[in-house]
Scaffold this active site. Structure first.
Site, PDB file in Angstrom:
ATOM      1  N   TRP A 143       0.833  -1.206   0.000  1.00 26.77           N
ATOM      2  CA  TRP A 143       0.000   0.000   0.000  1.00 26.77           C
ATOM      3  C   TRP A 143       0.865   1.253   0.000  1.00 26.77           C
ATOM      4  O   TRP A 143       0.644   2.186  -0.784  1.00 26.77           O
ATOM      5  CB  TRP A 143      -0.941  -0.004   1.201  1.00 26.77           C
ATOM      6  CG  TRP A 143      -1.870   1.176   1.224  1.00 26.77           C
ATOM      7  CD1 TRP A 143      -3.095   1.267   0.620  1.00 26.77           C
ATOM      8  CD2 TRP A 143      -1.643   2.434   1.885  1.00 26.77           C
ATOM      9  NE1 TRP A 143      -3.644   2.514   0.858  1.00 26.77           N
ATOM     10  CE2 TRP A 143      -2.773   3.242   1.632  1.00 26.77           C
ATOM     11  CE3 TRP A 143      -0.599   2.951   2.655  1.00 26.77           C
ATOM     12  CZ2 TRP A 143      -2.896   4.541   2.133  1.00 26.77           C
ATOM     13  CZ3 TRP A 143      -0.720   4.247   3.148  1.00 26.77           C
ATOM     14  CH2 TRP A 143      -1.851   5.033   2.887  1.00 26.77           C
ATOM     15  N   ASP A 162      -6.031  -2.679  -1.633  1.00 25.61           N
ATOM     16  CA  ASP A 162      -6.061  -2.954  -0.194  1.00 25.61           C
ATOM     17  C   ASP A 162      -6.602  -1.767   0.603  1.00 25.61           C
ATOM     18  O   ASP A 162      -6.769  -1.867   1.813  1.00 25.61           O
ATOM     19  CB  ASP A 162      -4.655  -3.299   0.305  1.00 25.61           C
ATOM     20  CG  ASP A 162      -4.130  -4.583  -0.307  1.00 25.61           C
ATOM     21  OD1 ASP A 162      -4.798  -5.620  -0.162  1.00 25.61           O
ATOM     22  OD2 ASP A 162      -3.065  -4.556  -0.947  1.00 25.61           O
ATOM     23  N   ASP A 163      -6.858  -0.663  -0.054  1.00 27.12           N
ATOM     24  CA  ASP A 163      -7.274   0.563   0.622  1.00 27.12           C
ATOM     25  C   ASP A 163      -8.766   0.504   0.956  1.00 27.12           C
ATOM     26  O   ASP A 163      -9.599   0.232   0.092  1.00 27.12           O
ATOM     27  CB  ASP A 163      -6.978   1.757  -0.295  1.00 27.12           C
ATOM     28  CG  ASP A 163      -7.211   3.081   0.403  1.00 27.12           C
ATOM     29  OD1 ASP A 163      -6.251   3.631   0.962  1.00 27.12           O
ATOM     30  OD2 ASP A 163      -8.367   3.566   0.388  1.00 27.12           O
ATOM     31  N   LEU A 164      -9.102   0.781   2.218  1.00 27.37           N
ATOM     32  CA  LEU A 164     -10.490   0.693   2.660  1.00 27.37           C
ATOM     33  C   LEU A 164     -11.393   1.623   1.862  1.00 27.37           C
ATOM     34  O   LEU A 164     -12.479   1.231   1.419  1.00 27.37           O
ATOM     35  CB  LEU A 164     -10.582   1.022   4.157  1.00 27.37           C
ATOM     36  CG  LEU A 164     -12.006   1.148   4.720  1.00 27.37           C
ATOM     37  CD1 LEU A 164     -12.753  -0.182   4.616  1.00 27.37           C
ATOM     38  CD2 LEU A 164     -11.972   1.637   6.158  1.00 27.37           C
TER      39      LEU A 164
END
Length: 218
Positions: A143, A162-164
């Protein structure tokens, strides 16, 4: 005799807002649902930074901390000049700890110093080569490497799966029943290439727009 061709992938960047505009228009042609997002949030900020050693140290300092706590520690380190390789080499762990760094963060920062990255060389590496180089440092995950690609190097085809916020924004955009896994999101967005950085910027802005209207995870 056939001429040999250079098979190395072309490095594509977004240099300015005008270029970002063209990428957004091309992205909307591929995925028309982005048009509504663009109408909602307008032109996203490129958020470009200078990159380099100091940028990565700041990212390390901020990991798993609130914005306020990270800023406080960073200000102490910056005031003491402890944000440059030689100064960190010259400092012992007690000095670094006295300025707010945990044992783990000290290990991360010393790993970055030890790798002695040639940051200018990153400019001509492929995205995959940059990620491999940066994630070889203890404390830098994929990330963080992707954020460096997008905001420091201006690369044009980066989607941080992978970033919310990206996951939540994509869930709403694509009308999914559940938040996608990184693999699902990667598979669902392959067609957005080579404009995935524009998608990332729009999805981050869309997440902010959604947060203003309903309770979403932060």
């Amino acid at each position: 005799m056939n001429q040999q061709t250079n098979s190395k992938p072309q490095i594509r960047v977004i240099k300015d807002e005008q270029q970002l505009q063209r990428h957004i228009e091309a992205l909307i042609d591929i995925e028309p649902r982005f048009d509504a997002v663009y109408q909602q949030v307008g032109m996203p900020d490129l958020r470009r930074n200078q990159g380099g050693f100091v940028r990565l140290i700041r990212a390390m300092v901020g990991q798993q901390l609130s914005v306020a706590a990270a800023s406080s520690i960073w200000n102490k380190l910056e005031s003491a000049g402890l944000i440059y390789p030689q100064a960190i080499i010259d400092a012992d762990d007690d000095q670094l700890r006295a300025h707010g760094l945990s044992k783990q963060k000290i290990r991360y920062i010393r790993s970055l110093v030890a790798h002695d990255i040639d940051f200018e060389s990153l400019e001509v590496m492929t995205d995959e080569e940059v990620i491999k180089t940066l994630t070889a440092v203890t404390g830098i995950g994929k990330w963080t490497a992707e954020m460096y690609l997008l905001f420091s190097l201006g690369r044009a085809d980066v989607l941080a799966v992978d970033d919310l916020a990206i996951k939540v924004g994509a869930m709403d955009l694509l009308q999914l029943d559940a938040r996608p896994t990184p693999k699902q999101l990667r598979d669902l967005t392959q067609d957005w290439s080579p404009y995935r950085s524009a998608a990332s910027l729009l999805l981050w802005s869309h997440y902010g727009w959604l947060k203003d209207r309903q309770a979403l995870p932060v």
